[in-house]
Design an enzyme around this catalytic site. Structure first.
Site, PDB file in Angstrom:
ATOM      1  N   HIS A 108      24.345  11.724  15.460  1.00  0.00           N
ATOM      2  CA  HIS A 108      23.599  11.838  16.717  1.00  0.00           C
ATOM      3  C   HIS A 108      22.634  13.016  16.619  1.00  0.00           C
ATOM      4  CE1 HIS A 108      22.871  11.685  21.048  1.00  0.00           C
ATOM      5  NE2 HIS A 108      23.019  13.022  21.065  1.00  0.00           N
ATOM      6  N   GLY A 125      -6.088  -9.959  11.111  1.00  0.00           N
ATOM      7  CA  GLY A 125      -5.150  -9.342  12.044  1.00  0.00           C
ATOM      8  C   GLY A 125      -3.760  -9.190  11.478  1.00  0.00           C
ATOM      9  N   GLY A 179      -2.119   2.845 -12.484  1.00  0.00           N
ATOM     10  CA  GLY A 179      -1.474   2.933 -11.176  1.00  0.00           C
ATOM     11  C   GLY A 179      -1.609   1.681 -10.341  1.00  0.00           C
ATOM     12  N   GLY A 180      -2.554   0.809 -10.703  1.00  0.00           N
ATOM     13  CA  GLY A 180      -2.704  -0.438  -9.969  1.00  0.00           C
ATOM     14  C   GLY A 180      -3.223  -0.251  -8.557  1.00  0.00           C
ATOM     15  N   THR A 181      -3.114  -1.299  -7.777  1.00  0.00           N
ATOM     16  CA  THR A 181      -3.611  -1.280  -6.404  1.00  0.00           C
ATOM     17  C   THR A 181      -2.930  -0.199  -5.577  1.00  0.00           C
ATOM     18  OG1 THR A 181      -4.143  -3.638  -6.441  1.00  0.00           O
ATOM     19  CG2 THR A 181      -3.833  -2.631  -4.285  1.00  0.00           C
ATOM     20  N   LEU A 210      -4.581  -4.105  10.405  1.00  0.00           N
ATOM     21  CA  LEU A 210      -4.110  -3.304  11.528  1.00  0.00           C
ATOM     22  C   LEU A 210      -3.883  -1.848  11.147  1.00  0.00           C
ATOM     23  CD1 LEU A 210      -1.726  -5.802  13.346  1.00  0.00           C
ATOM     24  CD2 LEU A 210      -4.200  -5.501  13.538  1.00  0.00           C
TER      25      LEU A 210
END
Length: 461
Positions: free
Chosen positions: A445, A181, A38-40, A186
């Site tokens: 909408h 940062g 699956g990797g990272t 974050l």
């Protein structure tokens, strides 16, 4: 020597589907994985972090539900249960991927650490201590990156965490100090703050997300600080030390003034580095750039015929969807003779803070630096109907448009479901739609995406 038709190194979001398709197409294939299938993304990236972010978002909604006139007194967060749920999701994805690999005829999964011994040979150090040697005319590298650790005095002597180790903690940090940062920093800052940690972010650049335009960076900075996360920019770290009670002390300068900060845990999220060195690519004669990334051409082939690099290990945008698209390019060229390449492809991305940051194309700063004639359109989320109706009005919509052709060159959206909305603009860019096309396009909408009409009705600057 084990001779096969193809060797795939790394079972990430490119390596796993590629190995399965190669085997299904008749190539005798071996897939080499160092740790977990699956990797990272699956094991220490997208899957665990987005699972935690989902829980942290609910915690934030409940904690602040009074703004919707819904009251939830006595709210608590069971971090241990959340952590267990995260592990369950990761294990489910990992097991599912591994089962698919093992069920593919002609595909062999080998666990161990791979290293080149020549242009067509790869040696695998097995967990048992033994070694296997494989030969193939075609080799595909999807071995990714690892956290880059800065050279800070004292850092090596303290129990710092990378994002991988942080996600393995089954107890919530009391005070998490984060070096960095950008996106990983974050996301971690907000999710752990929302689950109950005190969080302080230290960034050496003058602003968070230094590659983004100033207005985008400032918007994210303000949102995080409004939540109660302490953010320091323009910081230089002098040294780091460990106290007797195992707290971590950071000695720093901010705006040239000395400060000392103490926390219970330290996360290092200052970027990532290529795993090419671990593969001993020099033995295969592969060229790497000055940052250690494998060099490839527009078709993802290295300087050595028959060897290709996919995903983070080749440099460029380090996103799961980039790796997967690399796989698509390789596969369709190999099996369908499509002649695809990666030049000029439009790369979107999303930072999963809340609200999200969705990005595609170039920034205003990049356009002006290149001397491109542009008009910039902006719309605050406080003027988005869906945001007003639902109470999610933090953020901004921004688009960069070519002044002469009216084509959209790039966009950034900070807002609820920003990643979904930015995809509309990505598709518009691929289709060659103009700003005017989007301005008058009928959109259901009241979606967030409908506000793209309003964005392009503004007086651009």
């Amino acid at each position: 020597m084990n001779t096969v038709d193809a060797i795939v190194i790394g079972s990430g979001q490119a390596g796993t589907p590629l190995s399965k398709k190669l085997a299904s197409a008749g190539y005798k294939t071996v897939l080499i994985e160092k740790e977990h299938v699956g990797g990272t993304c699956v094991n220490e990236g997208c899957t665990p972090t987005k699972t935690l972010i989902g829980h942290a978002t609910i915690a934030d909604r409940v904690r602040n539900s009074a703004q919707w006139h819904v009251f939830a007194p006595g709210m608590t967060v069971d971090y241990e249960a959340i952590w267990k749920k995260k592990n369950e999701v990761v294990q489910r994805f990992r097991d599912g991927s591994e089962a698919g690999i093992k069920a593919t005829e002609g595909l062999q999964l080998v666990y161990g650490e791979a290293a080149f011994t020549g242009p067509n040979t790869v040696e695998v150090q097995l967990p048992t201590g033994g070694r296997e040697l494989y030969y193939a005319e075609k080799i595909y590298i999807n071995a990714g990156c690892r956290p880059a650790i800065p050279d800070i005095p004292g850092l090596a002597e303290v129990p710092y965490l990378t994002s991988k180790e942080l996600l393995q903690l089954n107890q919530l940090p009391q005070h998490l100090i984060i070096l960095g940062g950008s996106y990983i920093a974050l996301e971690m800052a907000q999710l752990f703050h929302r689950l109950g940690s005190k969080v302080t972010v230290l960034e050496k650049s003058p602003a968070l997300l230094y590659k983004e335009d100033a207005d985008i960076s400032e918007c994210i900075h303000g949102i995080l600080q409004q939540e109660g996360i302490t953010v320091h920019t323009n910081v230089s770290i002098d040294r780091i030390e460990r106290q007797m009670n195992e707290d971590v002390v950071v000695h720093l300068h901010k705006n040239k003034l000395p400060e000392t900060l103490t926390g219970t845990h330290l996360l290092v999220a200052t970027g990532r580095k290529s795993n090419a060195d671990k593969l001993k690519v020099e033995n295969a004669g592969l060229l790497i750039d000055n940052k250690g990334f494998i060099q490839v051409d527009a078709y993802l082939q290295t300087n050595v015929p028959g060897i290709y690099a996919l995903g983070d290990i080749k440099g460029g945008p380090a996103f799961t969807h980039v790796a997967y698209n690399d796989y698509v390019v390789i596969l369709r060229n190999l099996l369908e003779n499509k002649g695809l390449n990666i030049e000029g492809r439009i790369v979107p991305y999303c930072m999963f803070t809340d609200p999200q940051l969705g990005r595609v194309g170039i920034t205003e700063r990049e356009a002006r630096e290149k001397g491109i004639p542009i008009t910039v359109f902006t719309l605050p989320m406080t003027r988005v109907a869906r945001g007003i109706e639902t109470g999610f009005t933090k953020g901004i919509m921004k688009a960069v448009v070519h002044s002469e052709t009216d084509h959209i060159l790039g966009a950034a959206i900070i807002g609820e479901q920003a990643g979904e909305t930015i995809t509309v603009l990505q598709m518009a860019m691929l289709a060659g739609f103009t700003r005017e096309d989007i301005r008058y396009m009928m959109i259901a909408h009241p979606l967030y995406a409908e506000s793209l009409n309003n964005l392009f009705m503004q007086q651009g600057k």
